[in-house]
Write a protein that holds these residues in place. Structure first.
Motif, PDB file in Angstrom:
ATOM      1  N   ALA A  35       0.842  -1.200   0.000  1.00  0.00           N
ATOM      2  CA  ALA A  35       0.000   0.000   0.000  1.00  0.00           C
ATOM      3  C   ALA A  35       0.878   1.251   0.000  1.00  0.00           C
ATOM      4  O   ALA A  35       0.568   2.238  -0.690  1.00  0.00           O
ATOM      5  CB  ALA A  35      -0.930  -0.008   1.204  1.00  0.00           C
ATOM      6  N   ARG A  36       1.975   1.213   0.735  1.00  0.00           N
ATOM      7  CA  ARG A  36       2.889   2.348   0.783  1.00  0.00           C
ATOM      8  C   ARG A  36       3.540   2.571  -0.588  1.00  0.00           C
ATOM      9  O   ARG A  36       3.649   3.696  -1.070  1.00  0.00           O
ATOM     10  CB  ARG A  36       3.959   2.130   1.863  1.00  0.00           C
ATOM     11  CG  ARG A  36       4.812   3.369   2.122  1.00  0.00           C
ATOM     12  CD  ARG A  36       5.836   3.173   3.230  1.00  0.00           C
ATOM     13  NE  ARG A  36       6.911   2.267   2.790  1.00  0.00           N
ATOM     14  CZ  ARG A  36       7.073   1.013   3.194  1.00  0.00           C
ATOM     15  NH1 ARG A  36       6.256   0.486   4.090  1.00  0.00           N
ATOM     16  NH2 ARG A  36       8.046   0.264   2.737  1.00  0.00           N
ATOM     17  N   LEU A  37       3.961   1.467  -1.247  1.00  0.00           N
ATOM     18  CA  LEU A  37       4.546   1.573  -2.589  1.00  0.00           C
ATOM     19  C   LEU A  37       3.533   2.148  -3.579  1.00  0.00           C
ATOM     20  O   LEU A  37       3.858   3.015  -4.393  1.00  0.00           O
ATOM     21  CB  LEU A  37       5.032   0.205  -3.073  1.00  0.00           C
ATOM     22  CG  LEU A  37       6.237  -0.420  -2.362  1.00  0.00           C
ATOM     23  CD1 LEU A  37       6.527  -1.809  -2.934  1.00  0.00           C
ATOM     24  CD2 LEU A  37       7.455   0.461  -2.481  1.00  0.00           C
ATOM     25  N   ALA A  38       2.283   1.652  -3.483  1.00  0.00           N
ATOM     26  CA  ALA A  38       1.228   2.145  -4.377  1.00  0.00           C
ATOM     27  C   ALA A  38       0.987   3.641  -4.137  1.00  0.00           C
ATOM     28  O   ALA A  38       0.812   4.413  -5.085  1.00  0.00           O
ATOM     29  CB  ALA A  38      -0.056   1.353  -4.181  1.00  0.00           C
ATOM     30  N   ALA A  39       0.986   4.064  -2.874  1.00  0.00           N
ATOM     31  CA  ALA A  39       0.760   5.481  -2.535  1.00  0.00           C
ATOM     32  C   ALA A  39       1.913   6.345  -3.069  1.00  0.00           C
ATOM     33  O   ALA A  39       1.679   7.448  -3.584  1.00  0.00           O
ATOM     34  CB  ALA A  39       0.604   5.645  -1.025  1.00  0.00           C
ATOM     35  N   GLU A  42       1.504   6.657  -6.750  1.00  0.00           N
ATOM     36  CA  GLU A  42       0.387   7.575  -7.023  1.00  0.00           C
ATOM     37  C   GLU A  42       0.841   9.030  -6.840  1.00  0.00           C
ATOM     38  O   GLU A  42       0.466   9.899  -7.628  1.00  0.00           O
ATOM     39  CB  GLU A  42      -0.792   7.254  -6.102  1.00  0.00           C
ATOM     40  CG  GLU A  42      -1.988   8.173  -6.271  1.00  0.00           C
ATOM     41  CD  GLU A  42      -2.666   8.049  -7.627  1.00  0.00           C
ATOM     42  OE1 GLU A  42      -3.306   9.037  -8.043  1.00  0.00           O
ATOM     43  OE2 GLU A  42      -2.559   6.987  -8.286  1.00  0.00           O
ATOM     44  N   MET A  43       1.628   9.279  -5.817  1.00  0.00           N
ATOM     45  CA  MET A  43       2.134  10.625  -5.576  1.00  0.00           C
ATOM     46  C   MET A  43       2.995  11.097  -6.759  1.00  0.00           C
ATOM     47  O   MET A  43       2.876  12.235  -7.236  1.00  0.00           O
ATOM     48  CB  MET A  43       2.947  10.662  -4.280  1.00  0.00           C
ATOM     49  CG  MET A  43       3.479  12.034  -3.917  1.00  0.00           C
ATOM     50  SD  MET A  43       4.597  12.008  -2.510  1.00  0.00           S
ATOM     51  CE  MET A  43       6.015  11.193  -3.220  1.00  0.00           C
ATOM     52  N   ILE A  44       3.835  10.220  -7.274  1.00  0.00           N
ATOM     53  CA  ILE A  44       4.685  10.560  -8.427  1.00  0.00           C
ATOM     54  C   ILE A  44       3.815  10.788  -9.661  1.00  0.00           C
ATOM     55  O   ILE A  44       4.054  11.727 -10.431  1.00  0.00           O
ATOM     56  CB  ILE A  44       5.737   9.455  -8.673  1.00  0.00           C
ATOM     57  CG1 ILE A  44       6.689   9.349  -7.471  1.00  0.00           C
ATOM     58  CG2 ILE A  44       6.527   9.736  -9.954  1.00  0.00           C
ATOM     59  CD1 ILE A  44       7.597   8.123  -7.494  1.00  0.00           C
ATOM     60  N   GLN A  49       1.317  14.563 -13.512  1.00  0.00           N
ATOM     61  CA  GLN A  49       0.120  15.206 -14.072  1.00  0.00           C
ATOM     62  C   GLN A  49       0.212  16.734 -13.936  1.00  0.00           C
ATOM     63  O   GLN A  49      -0.079  17.467 -14.876  1.00  0.00           O
ATOM     64  CB  GLN A  49      -1.138  14.681 -13.367  1.00  0.00           C
ATOM     65  CG  GLN A  49      -2.433  15.110 -14.017  1.00  0.00           C
ATOM     66  CD  GLN A  49      -2.608  14.481 -15.389  1.00  0.00           C
ATOM     67  OE1 GLN A  49      -2.254  13.335 -15.617  1.00  0.00           O
ATOM     68  NE2 GLN A  49      -3.138  15.250 -16.321  1.00  0.00           N
ATOM     69  N   GLN A  50       0.643  17.201 -12.784  1.00  0.00           N
ATOM     70  CA  GLN A  50       0.789  18.647 -12.565  1.00  0.00           C
ATOM     71  C   GLN A  50       1.860  19.228 -13.482  1.00  0.00           C
ATOM     72  O   GLN A  50       1.697  20.323 -14.033  1.00  0.00           O
ATOM     73  CB  GLN A  50       1.142  18.942 -11.105  1.00  0.00           C
ATOM     74  CG  GLN A  50       0.005  18.698 -10.137  1.00  0.00           C
ATOM     75  CD  GLN A  50       0.446  18.844  -8.684  1.00  0.00           C
ATOM     76  OE1 GLN A  50       1.627  18.920  -8.379  1.00  0.00           O
ATOM     77  NE2 GLN A  50      -0.528  18.869  -7.779  1.00  0.00           N
ATOM     78  N   GLY A  70       0.131   6.400 -17.873  1.00  0.00           N
ATOM     79  CA  GLY A  70      -0.549   5.103 -18.037  1.00  0.00           C
ATOM     80  C   GLY A  70       0.239   3.970 -17.412  1.00  0.00           C
ATOM     81  O   GLY A  70      -0.333   3.092 -16.743  1.00  0.00           O
ATOM     82  N   ASP A  71       1.554   3.966 -17.614  1.00  0.00           N
ATOM     83  CA  ASP A  71       2.398   2.933 -16.999  1.00  0.00           C
ATOM     84  C   ASP A  71       2.337   3.016 -15.477  1.00  0.00           C
ATOM     85  O   ASP A  71       2.283   1.986 -14.786  1.00  0.00           O
ATOM     86  CB  ASP A  71       3.851   3.069 -17.457  1.00  0.00           C
ATOM     87  CG  ASP A  71       4.082   2.501 -18.843  1.00  0.00           C
ATOM     88  OD1 ASP A  71       3.186   1.800 -19.363  1.00  0.00           O
ATOM     89  OD2 ASP A  71       5.163   2.763 -19.410  1.00  0.00           O
ATOM     90  N   MET A  72       2.338   4.235 -14.952  1.00  0.00           N
ATOM     91  CA  MET A  72       2.261   4.407 -13.502  1.00  0.00           C
ATOM     92  C   MET A  72       0.932   3.886 -12.963  1.00  0.00           C
ATOM     93  O   MET A  72       0.901   3.247 -11.905  1.00  0.00           O
ATOM     94  CB  MET A  72       2.448   5.886 -13.130  1.00  0.00           C
ATOM     95  CG  MET A  72       3.858   6.385 -13.296  1.00  0.00           C
ATOM     96  SD  MET A  72       3.973   8.119 -12.807  1.00  0.00           S
ATOM     97  CE  MET A  72       5.650   8.487 -13.257  1.00  0.00           C
TER      98      MET A  72
END
Length: 180
Positions: A35-39, A42-44, A49-50, A70-72
């Motif tokens: 979950a931490r890796l996924a978070a 997601e943050m990256i 996106q920004q 898309g890869d992320m």
């Protein structure tokens, strides 16, 4: 992009470490770790996106960055499904590689723009006026007369005086014009 590349590199190292701890027997990984890796991924992705929104019309970079998003998302989906395998690790490595390539591309484009701007600041210099034909003829005439005078067989001292005289006339062409 540089900051995201650093974050992705750290995430890749952490994922690889967990993957290697998992070993061949495939014991279950900690749900918290996944979950931490996924978070983090997601943050990256959100940072990406920004950054894409801030680039505006930079189509040369945006196309590649959209693929990265898309890869992320795929990596995030796999991690949330509690799946960390060689395929996820390879996808993360590809993400990092593309981030680094995009960073390099942006830097090269900025350098090219800077060089173009520098090029525009260069001022054109006027060529000097064309040497008047009569001055060239005078110089040629003086050189011929000097050669002729030196062939007359004068002593060394007189030849030196003659050379100095012709050099003086060459450096002061206005004196020759006064004679005519």
């Amino acid at each position: 992009l540089q900051k995201m590349s650093g974050q992705q590199g750290a995430l890749n190292q952490e994922s690889m470490s967990l993957f290697q701890q998992q070993g061949g027997s495939r014991p279950r990984l900690s749900e918290d770790a996944l979950a931490r890796l996924a978070a983090q991924q997601e943050m990256i992705r959100k940072s990406l996106q920004q950054a894409m929104e801030g680039m505006g019309s930079r189509r040369d970079v945006l196309g590649r960055l959209e693929e990265l998003g898309g890869d992320m998302e795929e990596v995030i989906k796999e991690l949330r499904s509690k799946n960390l395998d060689r395929k996820v690790i390879q996808r993360q490595e590809r993400i990092l590689s593309r981030l680094l390539d995009a960073q390099k591309s942006v830097r090269q484009k900025e350098y090219s723009r800077k060089r173009e701007a520098e090029r525009e600041e260069i001022q054109l210099v006027k060529s000097p006026p064309q040497i008047k034909q009569e001055l060239l003829q005078q110089r040629d005439r003086l050189q011929k007369e000097l050669r002729d005078a030196l062939e007359e067989g004068y002593s060394y001292e007189y030849r030196e005086l003659i050379k100095n005289y012709f050099e003086f006339l060459s450096s002061h062409p206005e004196l020759l014009q006064q004679q005519h």
